[in-house]
Scaffold this active site. Structure first.
Site, PDB file in Angstrom:
ATOM      1  N   THR A  13      26.694  26.726  42.317  1.00 46.77           N
ATOM      2  CA  THR A  13      26.522  28.041  42.059  1.00 46.77           C
ATOM      3  C   THR A  13      26.994  29.194  43.304  1.00 46.77           C
ATOM      4  O   THR A  13      27.277  28.841  44.166  1.00 46.77           O
ATOM      5  CB  THR A  13      24.997  28.500  41.649  1.00 46.77           C
ATOM      6  OG1 THR A  13      24.848  29.540  41.079  1.00 46.77           O
ATOM      7  CG2 THR A  13      24.204  28.169  43.024  1.00 46.77           C
ATOM      8  N   TYR A 183      13.455  31.932  58.162  1.00 45.92           N
ATOM      9  CA  TYR A 183      14.772  32.182  57.695  1.00 45.92           C
ATOM     10  C   TYR A 183      15.641  32.768  58.929  1.00 45.92           C
ATOM     11  O   TYR A 183      16.988  32.385  59.230  1.00 45.92           O
ATOM     12  CB  TYR A 183      15.051  33.352  56.547  1.00 45.92           C
ATOM     13  CG  TYR A 183      16.347  33.537  55.987  1.00 45.92           C
ATOM     14  CD1 TYR A 183      16.699  32.479  55.152  1.00 45.92           C
ATOM     15  CD2 TYR A 183      16.965  34.564  56.150  1.00 45.92           C
ATOM     16  CE1 TYR A 183      18.053  32.527  54.691  1.00 45.92           C
ATOM     17  CE2 TYR A 183      18.341  34.696  55.786  1.00 45.92           C
ATOM     18  CZ  TYR A 183      19.093  33.688  54.999  1.00 45.92           C
ATOM     19  OH  TYR A 183      19.921  33.970  54.367  1.00 45.92           O
TER      20      TYR A 183
END
Length: 330
Positions: A13, A183
């Site tokens: 994707t 992150y």
């Protein structure tokens, strides 16, 4: 057909799919390394429908699991005799406001495991293939997909983050975890080890570069966020960034990666950081050589990877023995 073999992680994707599609169109033998074999096959079939003669296949790998990475490498080396290109694209993010630390079965914090430990281990286990291919074909390339959020001193979104602390590498200390800091740290590690590995692979004709493809809100990066936060990200943040001309599409973002992967322009270019197709300075933090080495060592120890230290023509391999100590093997 080019005869070149490429691995693209997270290829079912978004940006990864577009990179795999481009490389397949160009006649490369593309391995789509995907967490979901079913979604990977659907993506592969779309590419084959568009380019019937393309060489593309799907292999399963969950980068948050070191066992899965090792299994992938074992299967890959049974099938292929060379590797020209490794694109470490796959990544994930928790809800940036999430203060609940989540760990995998192996005990690693999920963000660091997926975005850093897995790609690091994958690169280390495949480095021999890359070196051998470079020796035969003239070069091989590693591309690490990172994010501008690694630079909390200059990114408005990660401005509230702190510096990476090696003694709190997985934010295990009480009260220090949140999804955004996790992150930011993982994406910083991508850049730190790009520079470190590029230097250690000097004279092997294997190049290592990092790239920030830009803000692409339509990817599955935020797949682990709740529905409300995903809606806010896609509809509100996306719209604000789009108005400010800060966003891009998976196709446009992938083209920058593909140029870095395929263009003669970047032959021999290594240890660089790119944004939107241009070489840029990364964060001040990422150029800290002492931090680079510390992160390399702690990651090697935690993943049990076989990492390499190259000095001129001498190759030393570091492996983790059964007692957890590091042995130097000539």
């Amino acid at each position: 057909m080019t005869g070149r073999v490429a691995i693209v992680t997270g290829a079912n994707t978004g940006i990864g799919y577009q990179v795999a599609r481009y490389l397949a169109e160009g006649g490369n033998d593309v391995v789509m390394a995907c967490r979901s074999i079913e979604k990977g096959k659907e993506a592969m079939n779309r590419i084959k429908a568009e380019y019937p003669n393309s060489l593309v296949q799907v292999m399963e790998v969950d980068l948050s699991s070191m066992d899965s990475v090792r299994k992938f490498v074992k299967e890959f080396t049974r099938k292929k005799t060379r590797l020209n290109l490794l694109v470490n694209n796959a990544g994930m993010a928790l809800n940036f406001k999430d203060q609940t630390r989540k760990t995998m079965r192996e005990g690693f914090e999920v963000t660091m495991a997926t975005n850093h430990f897995g790609p690091f281990l994958l690169s280390c286990l495949l480095i021999d293939y890359l070196i051998q291919t470079a020796d035969i074909m003239g070069e091989a390339r590693i591309i690490n997909v990172t994010c501008a959020l690694h630079d909390h001193e200059h990114s408005w979104l990660s401005k509230d983050c702190g510096f990476l602390e090696v003694d709190n590498f997985q934010l295990q200390k009480e009260g220090t975890f949140n999804g955004l800091q996790a992150y930011k740290n993982s994406k910083l590690c991508n850049v730190l080890l790009t520079y470190y590995l590029a230097e250690k692979l000097n004279n092997t004709h294997v190049t290592v570069n990092a790239i920030d493809p830009g803000i692409v809100p339509t990817t599955e990066l935020s797949r682990n966020a709740n529905k409300t936060d995903r809606f806010l990200w896609l509809c509100c943040v996306h719209r604000c960034c789009r108005i400010a001309k800060k966003t891009t599409t998976p196709i446009k973002a992938s083209l920058h990666i593909c140029q870095l992967a395929d263009s003669e322009k970047y032959e021999g270019v290594t240890g660089k950081y790119f944004q939107n197709g241009h070489e840029e300075r990364s964060s001040v933090e990422s150029y800290d050589k002492e931090l680079q080495e510390k992160v390399w060592k702690v990651t090697n120890r935690l993943t049990g990877a076989r990492s390499m230290t190259l000095a001129n023509e001498d190759l030393e391999e570091i492996s983790l023995n059964s007692h957890g100590s590091l042995d130097m093997i000539k």
